[in-house]
Design an enzyme around this catalytic site. Sequence first.
Site, PDB file in Angstrom:
ATOM      1  N   ASP A  58      16.108  36.190  82.308  1.00 53.74           N
ATOM      2  CA  ASP A  58      17.179  36.348  82.986  1.00 53.74           C
ATOM      3  C   ASP A  58      16.877  35.444  84.078  1.00 53.74           C
ATOM      4  OD1 ASP A  58      19.764  37.016  83.485  1.00 53.74           O
ATOM      5  OD2 ASP A  58      19.212  38.911  84.416  1.00 53.74           O
TER       6      ASP A  58
ATOM      7  N   ASP B 187      16.079  35.968  90.892  1.00 52.16           N
ATOM      8  CA  ASP B 187      16.643  37.222  90.884  1.00 52.16           C
ATOM      9  C   ASP B 187      15.309  38.126  89.908  1.00 52.16           C
ATOM     10  OD1 ASP B 187      18.646  40.070  90.818  1.00 52.16           O
ATOM     11  OD2 ASP B 187      19.462  39.378  88.327  1.00 52.16           O
TER      12      ASP B 187
HETATM   13  N1  ADP Z   1      14.259  38.874  74.911  1.00 52.62           N
HETATM   14  C1  ADP Z   1      14.377  39.409  74.875  1.00 52.62           C
HETATM   15  N2  ADP Z   1      14.087  40.717  74.397  1.00 52.62           N
HETATM   16  C2  ADP Z   1      14.027  41.929  74.030  1.00 52.62           C
HETATM   17  N3  ADP Z   1      14.960  42.068  74.945  1.00 52.62           N
HETATM   18  C3  ADP Z   1      16.039  41.550  75.824  1.00 52.62           C
HETATM   19  C4  ADP Z   1      15.644  40.244  75.997  1.00 52.62           C
HETATM   20  N4  ADP Z   1      16.757  39.250  76.561  1.00 52.62           N
HETATM   21  C5  ADP Z   1      16.909  40.648  77.135  1.00 52.62           C
HETATM   22  N5  ADP Z   1      16.526  41.721  76.853  1.00 52.62           N
HETATM   23  C6  ADP Z   1      17.427  43.171  77.326  1.00 52.62           C
HETATM   24  O1  ADP Z   1      19.055  42.793  77.116  1.00 52.62           O
HETATM   25  C7  ADP Z   1      19.214  42.814  78.777  1.00 52.62           C
HETATM   26  C8  ADP Z   1      19.853  42.634  79.735  1.00 52.62           C
HETATM   27  O2  ADP Z   1      18.956  40.982  79.609  1.00 52.62           O
HETATM   28  P1  ADP Z   1      18.871  39.853  80.959  1.00 52.62           P
HETATM   29  O3  ADP Z   1      18.407  38.196  80.686  1.00 52.62           O
HETATM   30  O4  ADP Z   1      18.151  40.446  82.012  1.00 52.62           O
HETATM   31  O5  ADP Z   1      20.402  39.538  81.605  1.00 52.62           O
HETATM   32  P2  ADP Z   1      21.735  40.623  82.284  1.00 52.62           P
HETATM   33  O6  ADP Z   1      20.535  41.346  83.295  1.00 52.62           O
HETATM   34  O7  ADP Z   1      22.255  39.508  83.213  1.00 52.62           O
HETATM   35  O8  ADP Z   1      22.451  41.535  82.049  1.00 52.62           O
HETATM   36  C9  ADP Z   1      17.429  43.078  79.314  1.00 52.62           C
HETATM   37  O9  ADP Z   1      17.170  44.021  80.288  1.00 52.62           O
HETATM   38  C10 ADP Z   1      16.992  43.250  78.313  1.00 52.62           C
HETATM   39  O10 ADP Z   1      16.681  45.369  77.990  1.00 52.62           O
HETATM   40 MG    MG Z   2      19.043  41.195  84.385  1.00 53.21          MG
END
Ligand code: ADP
Ligand code: MG
Length: 317
Positions: free
Chosen positions: A261, A244
Site C-alpha cells: 500500500d 501510511d
Molecule cells: N499482494 C497482495 N496479496 C494479497 N492480498 C493483498 C495484496 N495487496 C493487498 N491485499 C489485500 O487488500 C487489502 C487492501 O490493499 P491495500 O494496498 O492496503 O489498499 P487500501 O488499504 O488502500 O485499500 C490489504 O489489506 C490486503 O488484505
Molecule cells: Mg491498506
Amino acid sequence: MIDYEAYEASFETRAERRQRARPGGKSRPKPASAAAELSDRLDASSYEFQPTYKSASNDHFEHQWIVDALSGFYYDKLIDDVLRAVKGGKEASVYCCAAHASTGVEFIAAKIYRPRMFRSLKNDAVYREGRGIAALSGKTIAARDRRAARAVHQGTRFGQELRIGSWIGHEFETLRRLYDAGCDIPKPYAQANNTIVMEYLGDDANPAPTLNQVALEPDEVRPLFDQILRNVELMLAQHRVHADLSAYNVLYWEGAIKLIDFPQAVDPRENPHARALLARDVERVCQYFARYSVKAAPVELAKDMWRRYMRGAEMDA
Ligand SMILES: Nc1ncnc2c1ncn2[C@@H]1O[C@H](COP(=O)(O)OP(=O)(O)O)[C@@H](O)[C@H]1O
Ligand SMILES: [Mg+2]
C-alpha cells in the site's frame, strides 16, 4: 507525448463510449458470408475476457468494472481469470486472479482503484508536495504541459482522474524501485490505467492476513520487528518514506512479512513533511509490537534513521 484522448476515453463508461461512437462513427466491416460471420463471432467470444468471479450480490457494475480494468492484462497473458475478491475498499478493491502459465506463479493480485468513487478525496496535499504529476506510464508530465496542470488545478473530472492516475503511477514506480532494491514487498508486474497487478500473497482458500489480524509466536516477534524497521531504513536509502505504515499495511504469510500500500509514499528529498511521516511510521510499528512487550524508543529510532539517511544523502551529493 501523452495521448490524452485515449486516456480520457479509458475512464468513459460503456454508455458514454457508445454515445461518442454513434454520430458518424464507423461501423464494423461486414464479414463476406454467413460462415465467415459465424467464425468471426466464435473467435471473438473464445478470446473475450469472461472472468468467472461473481460478487455475492452479482453486481453487474462491479463485473463490468473488473472486465474494463483487467482485460488488458488478460490479453497481455498476465492473468487468466478472476477468482475472488480479497478486499473491497473505498478507494480500491483487490482481487485474486489466476495467473497465466507464462508467469510461473499460480495467483496474481490486482488492485483496482475506483476513479468514480473518489468523490471523498482525502486531503492529499501533504503527500503530493514536491511531487510532479506522474503520468500513467510513470513518467512525470512536463510542467510545461499546461493542459494537464490546468485540469488538475481546476479540479475537473478529467483533472481529478489524472490526479488519481498520478497516484497509481507513483505507487507502481515506488513498488518497482523498492522491489529492485530488495525490500520485502510484493513483486510488481504491471500497471495500466487504474490498476496495479502484483504478486499475490496467500493461497486459493485464503489471502494473507494483515499483521494486525494474526497472533505471533513469541520467537517470531523480535525478528519481525527488526525486519520491518530494516525495511523502513532500506526504503529510506531509496529515498522513500511509506507514510501510511502500520500493522494494517503489512501482510503476514507463512512466517514472512511484506509491506504493501504505497500510493502516498513520499520522497524525503522533495517533501518537507517526510521526517514527520517517517517518525509516525516508526511510532506505529513500535505501537503494534508493544503489545508483544517489545520495548522500543520510536522517537530515537526515527531520529537515528533520519541522521544516517541525511549523512548518506550528503555523501551522494
Ligand atoms: N499482494 C497482495 N496479496 C494479497 N492480498 C493483498 C495484496 N495487496 C493487498 N491485499 C489485500 O487488500 C487489502 C487492501 O490493499 P491495500 O494496498 O492496503 O489498499 P487500501 O488499504 O488502500 O485499500 C490489504 O489489506 C490486503 O488484505
Ligand atoms: Mg491498506
